[in-house]
Design a protein around this motif. Structure first.
Motif, PDB file in Angstrom:
ATOM      1  N   PRO A   1      23.355  13.038   0.750  1.00 42.37           N
ATOM      2  CA  PRO A   1      24.689  12.791   0.188  1.00 42.37           C
ATOM      3  C   PRO A   1      25.598  14.002   0.368  1.00 42.37           C
ATOM      4  O   PRO A   1      25.151  15.150   0.285  1.00 42.37           O
ATOM      5  CB  PRO A   1      24.407  12.514  -1.287  1.00 42.37           C
ATOM      6  N   ALA A   2      26.878  13.742   0.594  1.00 41.99           N
ATOM      7  CA  ALA A   2      27.842  14.824   0.798  1.00 41.99           C
ATOM      8  C   ALA A   2      27.928  15.741  -0.419  1.00 41.99           C
ATOM      9  O   ALA A   2      28.081  16.961  -0.286  1.00 41.99           O
ATOM     10  CB  ALA A   2      29.212  14.242   1.125  1.00 41.99           C
ATOM     11  N   ILE A   3      27.818  15.162  -1.626  1.00 40.83           N
ATOM     12  CA  ILE A   3      27.943  15.980  -2.832  1.00 40.83           C
ATOM     13  C   ILE A   3      26.787  16.975  -2.966  1.00 40.83           C
ATOM     14  O   ILE A   3      26.951  18.040  -3.556  1.00 40.83           O
ATOM     15  CB  ILE A   3      28.036  15.102  -4.096  1.00 40.83           C
ATOM     16  N   LEU A   4      25.614  16.641  -2.405  1.00 43.43           N
ATOM     17  CA  LEU A   4      24.507  17.601  -2.413  1.00 43.43           C
ATOM     18  C   LEU A   4      24.846  18.782  -1.519  1.00 43.43           C
ATOM     19  O   LEU A   4      24.568  19.937  -1.860  1.00 43.43           O
ATOM     20  CB  LEU A   4      23.214  16.928  -1.947  1.00 43.43           C
ATOM     21  N   GLY A   5      25.454  18.501  -0.379  1.00 45.49           N
ATOM     22  CA  GLY A   5      25.881  19.588   0.489  1.00 45.49           C
ATOM     23  C   GLY A   5      26.888  20.493  -0.179  1.00 45.49           C
ATOM     24  O   GLY A   5      26.835  21.724  -0.046  1.00 45.49           O
ATOM     25  N   VAL A   6      27.822  19.906  -0.930  1.00 46.15           N
ATOM     26  CA  VAL A   6      28.824  20.700  -1.649  1.00 46.15           C
ATOM     27  C   VAL A   6      28.156  21.559  -2.729  1.00 46.15           C
ATOM     28  O   VAL A   6      28.495  22.736  -2.911  1.00 46.15           O
ATOM     29  CB  VAL A   6      29.885  19.779  -2.274  1.00 46.15           C
ATOM     30  N   LEU A   7      27.199  20.973  -3.439  1.00 47.15           N
ATOM     31  CA  LEU A   7      26.493  21.705  -4.484  1.00 47.15           C
ATOM     32  C   LEU A   7      25.741  22.901  -3.903  1.00 47.15           C
ATOM     33  O   LEU A   7      25.785  24.010  -4.438  1.00 47.15           O
ATOM     34  CB  LEU A   7      25.519  20.763  -5.198  1.00 47.15           C
ATOM     35  N   LEU A   8      25.065  22.689  -2.778  1.00 44.88           N
ATOM     36  CA  LEU A   8      24.316  23.769  -2.138  1.00 44.88           C
ATOM     37  C   LEU A   8      25.250  24.820  -1.543  1.00 44.88           C
ATOM     38  O   LEU A   8      24.898  25.999  -1.480  1.00 44.88           O
ATOM     39  CB  LEU A   8      23.396  23.192  -1.052  1.00 44.88           C
ATOM     40  N   LEU A   9      26.439  24.387  -1.115  1.00 48.01           N
ATOM     41  CA  LEU A   9      27.429  25.348  -0.625  1.00 48.01           C
ATOM     42  C   LEU A   9      27.823  26.307  -1.744  1.00 48.01           C
ATOM     43  O   LEU A   9      27.859  27.528  -1.546  1.00 48.01           O
ATOM     44  CB  LEU A   9      28.658  24.613  -0.094  1.00 48.01           C
TER      45      LEU A   9
ATOM     46  N   ALA B   1      27.387   8.559  -4.613  1.00 50.59           N
ATOM     47  CA  ALA B   1      26.269   9.088  -3.831  1.00 50.59           C
ATOM     48  C   ALA B   1      25.390   7.957  -3.311  1.00 50.59           C
ATOM     49  O   ALA B   1      24.970   7.950  -2.146  1.00 50.59           O
ATOM     50  CB  ALA B   1      25.448  10.047  -4.684  1.00 50.59           C
ATOM     51  N   THR B   2      25.109   6.978  -4.166  1.00 51.27           N
ATOM     52  CA  THR B   2      24.243   5.870  -3.766  1.00 51.27           C
ATOM     53  C   THR B   2      24.852   5.064  -2.629  1.00 51.27           C
ATOM     54  O   THR B   2      24.206   4.790  -1.605  1.00 51.27           O
ATOM     55  CB  THR B   2      23.966   4.940  -4.964  1.00 51.27           C
ATOM     56  N   LEU B   3      26.105   4.664  -2.777  1.00 57.06           N
ATOM     57  CA  LEU B   3      26.741   3.821  -1.783  1.00 57.06           C
ATOM     58  C   LEU B   3      27.005   4.565  -0.483  1.00 57.06           C
ATOM     59  O   LEU B   3      26.979   3.964   0.591  1.00 57.06           O
ATOM     60  CB  LEU B   3      28.041   3.236  -2.343  1.00 57.06           C
ATOM     61  N   SER B   4      27.248   5.879  -0.574  1.00 63.06           N
ATOM     62  CA  SER B   4      27.450   6.643   0.659  1.00 63.06           C
ATOM     63  C   SER B   4      26.157   6.729   1.465  1.00 63.06           C
ATOM     64  O   SER B   4      26.184   6.698   2.696  1.00 63.06           O
ATOM     65  CB  SER B   4      27.959   8.044   0.338  1.00 63.06           C
ATOM     66  N   VAL B   5      25.017   6.826   0.769  1.00 68.90           N
ATOM     67  CA  VAL B   5      23.730   6.849   1.467  1.00 68.90           C
ATOM     68  C   VAL B   5      23.420   5.483   2.069  1.00 68.90           C
ATOM     69  O   VAL B   5      22.922   5.376   3.197  1.00 68.90           O
ATOM     70  CB  VAL B   5      22.602   7.277   0.507  1.00 68.90           C
ATOM     71  N   LEU B   6      23.728   4.416   1.315  1.00 64.05           N
ATOM     72  CA  LEU B   6      23.444   3.063   1.794  1.00 64.05           C
ATOM     73  C   LEU B   6      24.388   2.615   2.911  1.00 64.05           C
ATOM     74  O   LEU B   6      24.137   1.603   3.557  1.00 64.05           O
ATOM     75  CB  LEU B   6      23.534   2.061   0.635  1.00 64.05           C
ATOM     76  N   ARG B   7      25.457   3.371   3.126  1.00 66.23           N
ATOM     77  CA  ARG B   7      26.441   2.972   4.129  1.00 66.23           C
ATOM     78  C   ARG B   7      25.816   2.872   5.519  1.00 66.23           C
ATOM     79  O   ARG B   7      26.218   2.047   6.343  1.00 66.23           O
ATOM     80  CB  ARG B   7      27.611   3.960   4.127  1.00 66.23           C
TER      81      ARG B   7
ATOM     82  N   ASN C   1      16.557  15.129  -6.767  1.00 65.97           N
ATOM     83  CA  ASN C   1      16.839  13.697  -6.792  1.00 65.97           C
ATOM     84  C   ASN C   1      17.751  13.295  -5.639  1.00 65.97           C
ATOM     85  O   ASN C   1      17.476  12.321  -4.911  1.00 65.97           O
ATOM     86  CB  ASN C   1      17.472  13.351  -8.134  1.00 65.97           C
ATOM     87  N   LEU C   2      18.834  14.011  -5.435  1.00 69.91           N
ATOM     88  CA  LEU C   2      19.760  13.690  -4.358  1.00 69.91           C
ATOM     89  C   LEU C   2      19.102  13.851  -2.989  1.00 69.91           C
ATOM     90  O   LEU C   2      19.323  13.045  -2.082  1.00 69.91           O
ATOM     91  CB  LEU C   2      20.999  14.580  -4.439  1.00 69.91           C
ATOM     92  N   PHE C   3      18.286  14.890  -2.852  1.00 73.76           N
ATOM     93  CA  PHE C   3      17.656  15.141  -1.552  1.00 73.76           C
ATOM     94  C   PHE C   3      16.586  14.106  -1.234  1.00 73.76           C
ATOM     95  O   PHE C   3      16.613  13.464  -0.174  1.00 73.76           O
ATOM     96  CB  PHE C   3      17.056  16.543  -1.521  1.00 73.76           C
ATOM     97  N   VAL C   4      15.633  13.915  -2.148  1.00 75.62           N
ATOM     98  CA  VAL C   4      14.505  13.012  -1.883  1.00 75.62           C
ATOM     99  C   VAL C   4      14.972  11.566  -1.752  1.00 75.62           C
ATOM    100  O   VAL C   4      14.645  10.873  -0.779  1.00 75.62           O
ATOM    101  CB  VAL C   4      13.435  13.139  -2.991  1.00 75.62           C
ATOM    102  N   GLN C   5      15.739  11.097  -2.725  1.00 73.82           N
ATOM    103  CA  GLN C   5      16.182   9.705  -2.659  1.00 73.82           C
ATOM    104  C   GLN C   5      17.254   9.510  -1.593  1.00 73.82           C
ATOM    105  O   GLN C   5      17.340   8.445  -0.992  1.00 73.82           O
ATOM    106  CB  GLN C   5      16.690   9.252  -4.027  1.00 73.82           C
ATOM    107  N   GLY C   6      18.075  10.541  -1.361  1.00 74.23           N
ATOM    108  CA  GLY C   6      19.072  10.425  -0.304  1.00 74.23           C
ATOM    109  C   GLY C   6      18.444  10.270   1.059  1.00 74.23           C
ATOM    110  O   GLY C   6      18.931   9.507   1.906  1.00 74.23           O
ATOM    111  N   ILE C   7      17.335  10.992   1.305  1.00 71.65           N
ATOM    112  CA  ILE C   7      16.642  10.904   2.592  1.00 71.65           C
ATOM    113  C   ILE C   7      15.870   9.603   2.719  1.00 71.65           C
ATOM    114  O   ILE C   7      15.847   8.968   3.782  1.00 71.65           O
ATOM    115  CB  ILE C   7      15.681  12.103   2.747  1.00 71.65           C
TER     116      ILE C   7
END
Length: 451
Positions: A48-56, A159-165, A422-428
């Motif tokens: 998810p993009a928001i995970l990238g922002v958080l890690l940034l 986050a969910t819908l962006s991953v499912l896109r 959560n964002l990383f594991v479920q996002g992948i």
């Protein structure tokens, strides 16, 4: 000459004082350009993009902005209100016709059940009995564990819908509507449940002296119901009034932004002053505005959503970015074992149980419910609530003052770690699970059946 010298000195001082502001603006501008790049790049690698922002924010982790936790808490409160307003605007009742009741039960019941299970798990992991995990981390009292779990009760629709896109053709549209509706409704549900937990476990006075626990529980339940009732009433009343305002004052699309933002702030403030839940009220107002008709054919729920979308995106990104900037990476080390195990417990135990236990009430197949149970990505709401958690922990009933500082730090770290894992594991894994379940054929037959 003296006057000129004084003027020159004043000018030099002004230049010196202006420089930090200029540096701040430069830094903020670069940061948000970085978040744009991260938002474009992250989905390409499946996160998810928001995970990238958080890690940034975590990777930069500087104090140039000099933001205190109190200031961040105030900002997060405002951000939560705007996120909930947009969540209400995104709730299209026509799209969820046929499973509205189940969606509400799933959103509200899911928050309560998953939070209770996760709270028990965190309390167990932070207990003296599990010394191999809790070494280096202070013992986590039951009240603190429940507060941490209540912070993590809300899922993130974006986050969910962006991953499912990427696998949209593998997920029935009807199921996508359920996920979006559940994520929208469980935001105010999680906030109310968090408030209830705070009322039960946190003493009303600084000294921790107050009524008995039984009396407190009854009192907090009454306050809980009062907040819901007043919030619903205020939300509907102002939603109805906002419709007249839009019909009579808005002449072009560009004016919708000012009107919508003004309505959101007025609703939140009015509900709070009247003893209701501002979050419930602002969500209900958004829900009312998106499910009504307007005099002008150019104005509808889609128009309002499009106008507010950039501000919603900006708010969510800023919440993640600020949290990443304020977290001190070395503080995460001690909480890593408990945080990672809590994240796994949330994903494979608490969330699946909270969804699958309601399967008898569900109009969806078991495979569809299985996908829903894996779509519990956590996002901005848990991070925003963590700032209030730091304020609440020192006032927990019977807490040892000697462990307050370390416990507050560890609680914030646990929430951060759970959200990231959560964002990383479920996002992948979410797209892979959607393809594996093969939901693109059978659900289409079922979607035409009455429910």
């Amino acid at each position: 000459m003296v006057v000129l010298a004084q003027a020159a000195t004043a000018n030099d001082q002004a230049t010196v004082l202006d420089f930090p502001l200029q540096a701040h603006l430069l830094f903020i501008g670069i940061l948000f350009l970085g978040t744009l790049a991260i938002s474009r790049f992250s989905p390409k690698i499946g996160i998810p993009a928001i995970l990238g922002v958080l890690l940034l924010g975590l990777s930069i982790n500087v104090n140039i902005l000099e933001i205190t936790h109190e200031q961040a808490s105030t900002f997060q409160l405002l951000g939560l209100a705007l996120l909930l307003f947009y969540a209400g605007l995104k709730t299209d009742l026509a799209a969820i016709r046929g499973f509205l009741e189940y969606g509400v039960v799933l959103a509200v019941g899911g928050v309560v059940v998953s939070s209770l299970i996760l709270g028990g798990l965190i309390w167990l992991l932070g207990s003296p009995w599990v010394e191999s995990l809790s070494s280096g981390i202070e013992v986590i009292p039951l009240g603190a564990a429940m507060l941490i779990a209540a912070c993590l009760g809300s899922t993130d629709a974006g986050a969910t819908l962006s991953v499912l896109r990427s696998v949209r053709d593998k997920v029935p549209l009807r199921l996508q509507h359920l996920l979006e509706f559940e994520s929208s409704v469980n935001d105010p549900s999680a906030l109310l449940f968090y408030g209830l937990v705070v009322g039960i476990f946190v003493a009303s006075s600084a000294a921790g002296v107050g009524p008995s626990l039984e009396s407190t529980v009854l009192t907090q339940i009454k306050i809980f119901l009062q907040q819901i009732g007043a919030g619903l009433v205020v939300g509907f009343v102002f939603g109805y009034l906002a419709r007249f305002v839009i019909n009579d004052l808005v002449e072009e699309r560009s004016q919708l932004l000012v009107v919508a933002m003004s309505v959101a702030f007025v609703v939140y403030g009015a509900a709070t002053l009247l003893g209701g839940s501002g979050f419930i009220a602002i969500y209900v107002t958004g829900l009312f505005l998106t499910n009504t008709r307007y005099r002008s054919p150019e104005i509808n729920h889609v128009t309002i959503q499009e106008v507010l979308l950039p501000f919603n995106t900006m708010t969510e990104i800023t919440i993640f970015l600020v949290f990443g900037l304020l977290v001190y990476p070395p503080d995460l080390v001690e909480a890593l074992p408990v945080g990672i195990l809590s994240a796994l417990g949330l994903m494979v135990v608490a969330r699946p149980i909270s969804v699958l236990m309601l399967q008898p009430l569900s109009p969806f197949s078991f495979k569809e419910s299985l996908l829903v149970s894996w779509c519990g990505l956590r996002g901005a709401v848990p991070l925003a609530l963590s700032y209030d958690l730091i304020v609440a922990i020192p006032r927990i009933r019977g807490i040892d003052p000697l462990i307050v500082g370390e416990l507050s730090k560890n609680a914030e770290s646990i929430i951060f770690i759970v959200v990231v894992v959560n964002l990383f594991v479920q996002g992948i894994s979410l797209p892979f699970l959607a393809r594996t379940l093969g939901l693109n054929s059978a659900p289409e037959v079922k979607s035409g059946q009455p429910t």
